[in-house]
Design a protein around this motif. Sequence first.
Motif, PDB file in Angstrom:
ATOM      1  N   GLN A  45      54.893  18.743  39.755  1.00 24.35           N
ATOM      2  CA  GLN A  45      55.263  20.103  40.143  1.00 24.35           C
ATOM      3  C   GLN A  45      55.092  20.312  41.642  1.00 24.35           C
ATOM      4  OE1 GLN A  45      56.600  22.611  38.203  1.00 24.35           O
ATOM      5  NE2 GLN A  45      56.863  23.617  40.182  1.00 24.35           N
ATOM      6  N   THR A  49      57.942  21.385  44.304  1.00 20.39           N
ATOM      7  CA  THR A  49      57.785  22.626  45.066  1.00 20.39           C
ATOM      8  C   THR A  49      57.870  22.377  46.565  1.00 20.39           C
ATOM      9  OG1 THR A  49      56.370  23.518  43.307  1.00 20.39           O
ATOM     10  CG2 THR A  49      56.282  24.617  45.451  1.00 20.39           C
ATOM     11  N   SER A  60      61.754  20.023  38.063  1.00 15.58           N
ATOM     12  CA  SER A  60      60.315  20.251  38.004  1.00 15.58           C
ATOM     13  C   SER A  60      59.880  20.554  36.571  1.00 15.58           C
ATOM     14  CB  SER A  60      59.942  21.419  38.915  1.00 15.58           C
ATOM     15  OG  SER A  60      60.509  22.623  38.413  1.00 15.58           O
TER      16      SER A  60
END
Length: 276
Positions: A45, A49, A60
């Motif tokens: 993740q 990001t 993701s």
Amino acid sequence: MSTTLSGAPARATAPVDARPAPGGRRERVAWKRWISPVAILVLWQLASTTGLLAEDELASPLRVVQAAWDVTVSGELPEGLFVSLGRVIVGFALGAVLGVVLGVWSGLSHWGGLLIDPPVQMLRTLPHLALVPLFILWFGVQETPKILLVALGVLFPIYLNVHAGVRGVDPKLLEMAQVSGFDRREVLRHVVIPGALPSALTGLRLSLGIAWLSLVVAETVSADSGLGYLIMDAREFLRTDVIVVGLVVYALLGLGTDALVRRIERRALRWRGVQA
């Protein structure tokens, strides 16, 4: 018997076991096994990001969860799951029955071993997934080639393990059963099957993993429904989130069926004290 200063007999005290309870230890070990999967999800993740991992290359985890919800609500995932489960169940049943019958026959019979074992040993060396084009040519693109591909993947591990299990039964037990007046059916039921059961269950676990692998290939090559079709359709639109959803469902199905067989193994082999 020892006495105290007052003359009263002293009571024996049991030694205190300072070792932790087995249940608590297993719980701590089970908790620790989740550390690396959770860490991988967090790093995944973070990479998405921060832009280190492009969304068009690999979605993701949050997008994957959202995609899973979307395809579930729309009915695409339940419908594909239902179709894929049906194919695996039918193909597995066909391959398992054939593998058990051939394994027992070739294991018990001299002529059965001579006639069955050589061609099976030759066929199992062929990569059965490479037979997909030939199956499509023979049977078209309907359900038959997919089911046969699963059945073929299931057949060989079950046959090999059942054959080895039957051949591994102690000859003294067979002789004792015959001396005791057992007929052929009773020998098979009370001696051969219990003796070959551990090996047969091992083949069952192996065959379930191969069954899902065979289905993935079959559905991604030629299918208009099922989880494989959902993945291939998502590939056309560069929906990596839906592709990951399909792969995760395949993995969960494989883990679930393996856990089911392990539960059956614990119950069936309870007399051996097996902890699967």
